[in-house]
Design an enzyme around this catalytic site. Structure first.
Site, PDB file in Angstrom:
ATOM      1  CG  ASP A 134      22.252  20.214  69.377  1.00 50.42           C
ATOM      2  OD1 ASP A 134      21.493  20.662  70.260  1.00 50.42           O
ATOM      3  OD2 ASP A 134      23.111  19.336  69.604  1.00 50.42           O
ATOM      4  CB  SER A 139      15.657   5.294  70.427  1.00 50.61           C
ATOM      5  OG  SER A 139      16.605   4.614  69.658  1.00 50.61           O
ATOM      6  CE  LYS A 151      17.811   2.135  73.266  1.00 51.21           C
ATOM      7  NZ  LYS A 151      18.575   1.778  72.050  1.00 51.21           N
TER       8      LYS A 151
END
Length: 525
Positions: free
Chosen positions: A297, A286, A311
């Protein structure tokens, strides 16, 4: 007699009307309402209407995704507590030795410490009700100790060296719940911060920890998100903001009826030049995946460990007047490169979803990088250095560290699972707390000199034998002892000091941590 007949006829008419009402349900919602009314009015036995409604809600949600849930008022209260950053009570860490509550540590400057409660105290009564020697459930004990801020509770306490039961009156107060498990200098110029979850106070706690490490000469940072199940999106975004430049994306959310919402860095972060590595494993989920995905990224930090849980569903809380709540999935989380964090699932197939981690182990993903296969369609490039990363659910680390299935022997798993290790340790601490504090004035001295006594090991093995738990052979016992001793030393440090001292010891046996240190030192040189 006539009145009885008239009443029976009226009841028959009412039942007939209700039966007709069931037939004439014009919408799915009306059908649901009519079904509930039919149960309440016509069923042969009395029914709990509240429970029936809750079961109906749960039944609807179970056919959706794995994370849309219904919670009762009590469940909501328990769920919010670790995220809100505080609860109201007496302020003690405790453990149960047999059936007696023993204080491990009172919260610093908390209500119990202020009245003189110390480690090792046994709480035997609460408001004159015995809680020791009566086999009371842990949750019932907690219920008696907790209460509204400002209320008083009378505790009966037994203390070593003092005869009889002492009485302490504690005024309950707000007790902070910390989400930073540990922070310390793990190597020269290298700091370590372990985040347990993302709650309301996590960002402030994190920055306090970082500033403390910077005072100690930290020039690079390891952020440990292993076993972090997530929490508040905004808490994770605020920490990511500290590392990213203005306008760099952290995460975005999007759903069928929820428009795309982007979370961007503001450019006011205080750690934008600090080298950092993120640690993850299969229980990282999460909000933790949001932070790890953003750093990966944006090429801001390398990720070390194993693929995260996956999740990536956004839940909107829908609260009812009675305090219960539906957490309904309304959108997905996406990393800055557009990778969906949520791993694949089939609606209503909760068992398959729950077996995912076990299936990863069976298929070799947790132990062998060659067992991990991603389709080319899941391949994407990071935003600055254009490194290959993969979607498909979860965050795949830049440096994979396999799960060491040999670190815990079968014997170790059994003695730990039956609480034999913890119970033996608690008794040891209880009997030697003062001696340990006298002998080791500082943790550094303890870490250098303390060795787990053979008597403690012997007690664990003897108790295991009583429960018919034995090592397969001398080789298994020999393989068990090194990590068991490290674990016991770390647990002693935790109970005498705190969690930072625990992780200082236990992390030296953590393969992900050790790999991260190699990576960050090499990457920052």
């Amino acid at each position: 007699m006539r009145k009885t007949v008239i009443f029976a006829l009226l009841l028959l008419i009412a039942v007939s009307v209700n039966a007709q009402m069931l037939i004439n349900a014009s919408t799915p919602l009306q059908k649901l309402v009519n079904a509930e009314q039919a149960l309440y009015i016509l069923y042969v036995d009395s029914v709990d209407e509240q429970k029936n409604v809750e079961n109906a809600i749960r039944g609807m949600l179970e056919k959706l995704d794995p994370h849309s849930t219904y919670s009762t008022p009590k469940e909501v209260e328990a769920m919010k507590e670790p995220l809100e950053g505080s609860f109201e009570g007496i302020g003690v860490q405790f453990n149960m030795i047999e059936d007696t509550l023993v204080v491990i540590q009172p919260t610093m400057n908390g209500p119990s410490e202020k009245v003189g409660i110390v480690p090792g105290d046994r709480i035997v009564t609460v408001n004159d009700t015995a809680i020791a020697g009566v086999k009371m459930e842990r949750r019932d004990i907690m219920k008696r100790l907790r209460g509204k801020k400002g209320t008083k509770v009378k505790l009966g306490i037994v203390r070593r060296g003092i005869s009889g039961v002492q009485t302490f009156v504690v005024v309950r107060d707000k007790i902070p719940v910390k989400s930073i498990d540990a922070h310390y200098m793990i190597r020269p110029e290298t700091g370590y911060v372990r985040i347990g979850n993302f709650g309301a106070t996590t960002h402030d706690e994190f920055m306090e920890s970082v500033q403390d490490l910077q005072k100690q000469g930290m020039k690079r940072l390891v952020i440990d998100l292993q076993d972090n199940g997530g929490g508040y999106l905004h808490a994770a975004a605020k920490i990511a903001n500290e590392f990213l430049e203005s306008g760099e994306m952290i995460v975005y959310t999007e759903g069928r009826t929820v428009k795309r919402q982007e979370f961007m860095a503001h450019g006011d972060g205080r750690l934008r030049d600090l080298p950092v590595v993120i640690l993850t494993n299969e229980f990282t989920a999460s909000a933790s995946e949001i932070l790890a995905g953003a750093m990966q990224d944006q090429d801001r930090g390398l990720v070390v460990g194993r693929r995260t849980f996956g999740k990536g569903l956004v839940q909107r809380p829908l609260e009812f007047d009675d305090g219960s709540m539906i957490r309904l999935t309304v959108a997905h989380y996406y990393t800055p490169t557009g990778r969906c964090i949520q791993k694949p699932y089939q609606k209503g197939q909760l068992k398959d979803y729950e077996m995912d981690l076990e299936n990863r182990l069976k298929h070799g993903e947790l132990t062998n990088p060659d067992s991990i296969h991603f389709a080319d369609s899941l391949k994407t490039l990071t935003l600055k250095k254009h490194r290959v990363v993969y979607g498909g659910g979860g965050i795949m680390p830049d440096y994979f560290v396999p799960l060491d299935t040999l670190q815990y022997t079968r014997f170790h798993r059994q003695i730990a699972g039956r609480s034999i290790v913890v119970n033996a340790l608690l008794k040891y601490i209880d009997n030697h707390r003062k001696q340990l504090k006298r002998e080791y004035a500082t943790f550094d001295d303890f870490n250098r000199r303390f060795e787990v006594p053979q008597t403690l090991i012997d007690n664990i093995i003897a108790e295991a034998e009583k429960q018919n738990v034995k090592p397969k052979d001398d080789e298994e016992l020999a393989h068990t002892l090194p990590f068991l001793k490290t674990q016991l030393k770390a647990l002693v440090a935790r109970d005498i000091w705190d969690m930072s001292e625990y992780f200082t010891i236990i992390n030296e046996q953590n393969h992900i941590v050790k790999k991260a240190l190699e990576v960050i030192i090499e990457d920052s040189n």
